[in-house]
Motif scaffolding. Structure first.
Motif, PDB file in Angstrom:
ATOM      1  N   LEU A 385      31.802  12.796  70.929  1.00  0.00           N
ATOM      2  CA  LEU A 385      31.606  14.221  71.172  1.00  0.00           C
ATOM      3  C   LEU A 385      30.597  14.527  72.269  1.00  0.00           C
ATOM      4  O   LEU A 385      30.323  15.706  72.550  1.00  0.00           O
ATOM      5  N   ASP A 386      30.016  13.507  72.865  1.00  0.00           N
ATOM      6  CA  ASP A 386      29.064  13.726  73.955  1.00  0.00           C
ATOM      7  C   ASP A 386      29.734  14.573  75.043  1.00  0.00           C
ATOM      8  O   ASP A 386      30.754  14.184  75.617  1.00  0.00           O
ATOM      9  N   GLY A 387      29.155  15.749  75.334  1.00  0.00           N
ATOM     10  CA  GLY A 387      29.733  16.654  76.331  1.00  0.00           C
ATOM     11  C   GLY A 387      30.485  17.830  75.742  1.00  0.00           C
ATOM     12  O   GLY A 387      30.909  18.720  76.493  1.00  0.00           O
ATOM     13  N   LEU A 388      30.643  17.886  74.424  1.00  0.00           N
ATOM     14  CA  LEU A 388      31.329  19.008  73.796  1.00  0.00           C
ATOM     15  C   LEU A 388      30.506  20.286  73.976  1.00  0.00           C
ATOM     16  O   LEU A 388      29.291  20.296  73.777  1.00  0.00           O
ATOM     17  N   ILE A 389      31.173  21.392  74.320  1.00  0.00           N
ATOM     18  CA  ILE A 389      30.511  22.674  74.550  1.00  0.00           C
ATOM     19  C   ILE A 389      30.873  23.636  73.430  1.00  0.00           C
ATOM     20  O   ILE A 389      32.043  23.712  73.018  1.00  0.00           O
ATOM     21  N   ASN A 396      29.635  33.219  77.114  1.00  0.00           N
ATOM     22  CA  ASN A 396      28.620  33.235  78.149  1.00  0.00           C
ATOM     23  C   ASN A 396      28.156  31.817  78.444  1.00  0.00           C
ATOM     24  O   ASN A 396      27.524  31.182  77.582  1.00  0.00           O
ATOM     25  N   PRO A 397      28.434  31.291  79.641  1.00  0.00           N
ATOM     26  CA  PRO A 397      28.046  29.902  79.941  1.00  0.00           C
ATOM     27  C   PRO A 397      26.533  29.696  79.969  1.00  0.00           C
ATOM     28  O   PRO A 397      26.055  28.560  79.865  1.00  0.00           O
ATOM     29  N   ASN A 398      25.780  30.789  80.102  1.00  0.00           N
ATOM     30  CA  ASN A 398      24.328  30.675  80.096  1.00  0.00           C
ATOM     31  C   ASN A 398      23.756  30.629  78.678  1.00  0.00           C
ATOM     32  O   ASN A 398      22.548  30.450  78.508  1.00  0.00           O
ATOM     33  N   GLN A 399      24.610  30.816  77.694  1.00  0.00           N
ATOM     34  CA  GLN A 399      24.187  30.748  76.294  1.00  0.00           C
ATOM     35  C   GLN A 399      25.053  29.752  75.523  1.00  0.00           C
ATOM     36  O   GLN A 399      25.386  29.957  74.375  1.00  0.00           O
ATOM     37  N   LYS A 400      25.370  28.689  76.180  1.00  0.00           N
ATOM     38  CA  LYS A 400      26.225  27.673  75.568  1.00  0.00           C
ATOM     39  C   LYS A 400      25.396  26.660  74.798  1.00  0.00           C
ATOM     40  O   LYS A 400      24.216  26.422  75.073  1.00  0.00           O
ATOM     41  N   GLY A 401      26.018  26.054  73.813  1.00  0.00           N
ATOM     42  CA  GLY A 401      25.476  24.865  73.169  1.00  0.00           C
ATOM     43  C   GLY A 401      26.226  23.653  73.671  1.00  0.00           C
ATOM     44  O   GLY A 401      27.396  23.764  74.074  1.00  0.00           O
ATOM     45  N   GLU A 402      25.556  22.488  73.658  1.00  0.00           N
ATOM     46  CA  GLU A 402      26.229  21.283  74.150  1.00  0.00           C
ATOM     47  C   GLU A 402      25.700  20.056  73.431  1.00  0.00           C
ATOM     48  O   GLU A 402      24.492  19.923  73.195  1.00  0.00           O
ATOM     49  N   ILE A 403      26.615  19.165  73.084  1.00  0.00           N
ATOM     50  CA  ILE A 403      26.246  17.876  72.498  1.00  0.00           C
ATOM     51  C   ILE A 403      25.913  16.928  73.636  1.00  0.00           C
ATOM     52  O   ILE A 403      26.731  16.695  74.526  1.00  0.00           O
ATOM     53  N   LEU A 404      24.715  16.365  73.602  1.00  0.00           N
ATOM     54  CA  LEU A 404      24.243  15.527  74.703  1.00  0.00           C
ATOM     55  C   LEU A 404      23.937  14.099  74.261  1.00  0.00           C
ATOM     56  O   LEU A 404      23.271  13.358  74.983  1.00  0.00           O
ATOM     57  N   VAL A 405      24.401  13.703  73.094  1.00  0.00           N
ATOM     58  CA  VAL A 405      24.203  12.334  72.609  1.00  0.00           C
ATOM     59  C   VAL A 405      25.538  11.772  72.140  1.00  0.00           C
ATOM     60  O   VAL A 405      26.465  12.520  71.799  1.00  0.00           O
TER      61      VAL A 405
END
Length: 523
Positions: A385-389, A396-405
Motif C-alpha cells: 500500500l506504499d503510495g496509496l492516497i 482536495n490534493p492539499n488535504q490528502k492522506g498518504e501511506i508512506l511505508v
C-alpha cells in the motif's frame, strides 16, 4: 555482599576436668576412659573422654611438656597422633587439666596445652565450628515446583542462553525439560551487560510467578560469572505440536528450543510486532523481546502472511497468556522466504481491487485525532500500500492522506489505516499504517472516503450520515456485500455492535483489520 546461603554446622567441645586434692595417705590409682594418670598418693586426678562426629575436622596446636614452678598450674601432654592411650604424668603439687579433642582421624588425641596464667582457654584448639556449603538448588527444582514461591535460591553453574534488556535466560548444562528459566534483573539489579551467550554463572534470587511465568527475581540478588565461557548448548529440537499446546509446552518454558517445518509459514500477524508460524495444523507465536523482525525489514523483504522459515531457534517464553519463541539474532530465523504469491504495488491495482469496508469518523479520542478506515484487498495478489492516497469528498490534493511505508495486504486481507501519527494512537493494537493529519472526516455526515493511486480512482464509498450517539461506533460494509459496486449503496452499510477496544475506559465498536461482523444496527 554475598547472599549465598551457608549452612554452619557446629560441633561443641565438652571440657570435663577433674580436680582432686586428697589429704589422706595411701597409694590410690586414678584411671580415665582415654588416659591413665599416675600421680603422687596425695593427689587425685580424673580425666573424661569426649567423643565427636568423626566427619567433623578440627585441629589444635601440639606443645611439648612444660616444666614449671610447683606453685603454678602445668599440663604435660604426649601428642603422638598414633597413640590411642596417651599418658599424662603430673607433679604431685600441680593441678592438672586434660582436654580431649578430635583430629582428622577418628582417634581422639589430646592436642592442647593450657598456660597456667590464663582462664583455661587453649591457644591451639578450635571452637568446633565447621563451615560447609548447602546442597545447591537447581533450575529443575524451580520449574518442577519442588521449591516454593518466594524462596531464596542459590543455583550454581548454569549457562546464559539469551539476554534481554531487563533479564536473561539461564539453563542447566544437561538441558532437557524443566532445565531453563527466565531471570529478571530490572534496571537496578545486577549488571548483566558484560555477559555473553555461553557464559557460566551462579545465581542468587527469589522464586516467583509473574502472570503465569515461572521466574527468578534477581533484582536484589546476584548473577555472578564464574569465568567459564563457550558453553552455549545446542537448541533442543521440539515438535511444533508440542509447543503449540500449553499443557505440553509447559515443561519447555525457559529452555532454548528449535522448531522446524517444511516450511514454517507465517500464518497471522497479531500486532505488537508478533506473528504466528505454523504448519496449517499447529501454531506458535514468535515474539520480539530480544530480536524484532519488523525492525529489520531489509533482512526480511516483503515480510507478512505467506512468508516462511525452515527453522526458528530461541528460548520459549510465556507472556500475555501464551507461549512464544524468542529469537535472539538474525541467525535464529533460518531459511526465510518472502511470500510466494506475487506482490504488486498500489499503482498496479485496477479500480475496484482495493475497497473501503469500514470507517470510524467520530472516535472517542479528543479532537478525533484517531479516526481510521479499513481497506480490503480484492485482488489475487499481495499488495504493497506504499503510495496509496486517501481523500474525502472535497478531493482536495492539499488535504490528502498518504501511506508512506511498506504495508502489505494479502489477497483477501484487510488493513487498518489510522489518521495522524502513531504517538496519537490510543488503541492497544497498532494500526497497520498511518496516513497523516488529513483528511478529517465530518462527524455530521455528508462525507465519503476516496482511494486513489497515481493513475486512477480505486474506490469511492457511499456518502454516510452521522447519527446521534454514533461516537465510538464504526460504520461498516456488510460482509456479504464486499465489492466496489455494493459499497456505493448506503443500504449495504450499518453501525458496528462488537467492542474492539476501550481507550480511556470508553468502549468503542468495530472490527478493524478483520472481517466485518454480520450483526449490525442502523441506530
Amino acid at each position: 555482599m554475598s547472599m549465598r546461603l551457608t549452612l554452619l554446622r557446629s560441633t561443641s567441645l565438652l571440657f570435663l576436668a577433674g580436680l582432686g586434692l586428697a589429704g589422706c595417705s595411701g597409694d590410690d590409682a586414678v584411671v580415665s576412659e582415654t588416659a591413665s594418670v599416675t600421680g603422687d598418693p596425695s593427689t587425685s586426678t580424673s580425666t573424661t573422654s569426649t567423643s565427636t562426629d568423626p566427619t567433623t575436622s578440627t585441629s589444635g596446636e601440639t606443645t611439648s611438656p612444660t616444666m614449671t614452678d610447683p606453685t603454678s598450674t602445668t599440663t604435660s601432654v604426649t601428642s603422638d597422633p598414633t597413640t590411642t592411650d596417651p599418658t599424662t604424668t603430673t607433679d604431685p603439687t600441680t593441678t592438672t587439666t586434660t582436654t580431649t579433642t578430635t583430629t582428622t582421624t577418628t582417634d581422639p588425641t589430646t592436642t592442647t596445652t593450657t598456660d597456667g596464667t590464663t582462664d583455661g582457654t587453649t591457644d591451639g584448639t578450635t571452637d568446633g565450628t565447621t563451615t560447609g556449603g548447602v546442597d545447591e538448588d537447581t533450575i529443575y527444582d524451580i520449574q518442577g515446583e519442588l521449591i516454593p514461591l518466594n524462596t531464596q535460591i542459590n543455583v550454581l553453574g548454569v549457562i546464559v542462553t539469551a539476554k534481554a534488556t531487563d533479564g536473561l535466560f539461564l539453563q542447566e548444562p544437561d538441558g532437557g525439560e524443566y532445565s531453563g528459566v527466565w531471570v529478571f534483573v530490572g534496571d537496578k539489579g545486577p549488571d548483566i551487560s558484560g555477559l555473553e551467550l555461553g557464559d557460566e554463572v551462579d545465581l542468587v534470587g527469589i522464586t516467583g510467578d509473574f502472570e503465569g511465568l515461572t521466574e527468578v527475581d534477581a533484582s536484589l540478588g546476584e548473577v555472578t560469572a564464574t569465568g567459564n565461557k563457550g558453553l552455549l548448548p545446542a537448541p533442543e529440537l521440539v515438535d511444533l505440536a508440542v509447543l503449540g499446546a500449553e499443557e505440553t509446552a509447559e515443561p519447555w518454558e525457559g529452555v532454548l528450543v528449535r522448531i522446524e517445518g517444511e516450511p514454517l509459514g507465517v500464518e497471522d500477524e497479531l500486532g505488537f510486532d508478533e506473528f504466528a508460524v505454523g504448519d496449517m495444523v499447529d501454531q506458535l507465536l514468535v515474539d520480539k523481546l530480544i530480536y524484532n523482525v519488523y525492525d529489520n525489514a531489509p533482512d526480511f523483504p516483503l515480510f507478512g502472511v505467506g512468508a516462511s522459515f525452515t527453522a526458528i531457534n530461541g528460548p520459549l517464553h510465556y507472556a500475555f497468556g501464551g507461549f512464544k519463541i524468542e529469537p535472539r539474532m538474525l541467525g535464529d530465523l533460518e531459511g526465510y522466504m518472502a511470500p510466494q504469491n506475487e506482490v504488486i504495488g498500489v499503482d498496479d491495482l485496477l479500480p475496484g481491487e482495493l475497497i473501503v469496508t469500514e470507517i470510524m469518523w467520530d472516535p472517542s479520542c479528543a479532537n478525533d485525532v484517531c479516526e481510521w478506515i479499513e481497506v480490503h484487498n480484492l485482488s489475487d495478489k499481495s499488495v504493497n500500500l506504499d503510495g496509496l492516497i486517501i481523500l474525502d469528498e472535497n478531493l482536495n490534493p492539499n488535504q490528502k492522506g498518504e501511506i508512506l511505508v511498506e504495508t502489505l495486504v494479502a489477497p483477501g486481507g484487510y488493513a487498518w489505516l489510522g489518521r495522524n501519527a502513531p504517538d496519537k494512537w490510543p488503541y492497544a493494537t497498532p494500526a497497520d499504517a498511518h496516513y497523516g493529519a488529513n483528511p478529517a472526516f465530518n462527524n455530521s455526515g455528508d462525507d465519503q472516503v476516496v482511494l486513489l493511486n497515481s493513475n486512477d480512482v480505486l474506490d469511492v464509498t457511499a456518502k454516510y450520515l452521522g447519527k446521534p450517539g454514533d461516537t465510538g461506533i464504526s460504520f461498516h460494509l456488510k460482509p456479504d456485500q464486499l465489492d466496489a459496486t455494493a459499497n456505493d449503496d448506503i443500504n449495504n452499510w450499518c453501525f458496528s455492535t462488537v467492542v474492539f477496544d476501550s481507550p480511556n475506559n470508553v468502549d468503542e465498536f468495530g472490527s478493524p483489520g478483520a472481517a466485518n461482523e454480520v450483526e449490525c444496527t442502523m441506530l
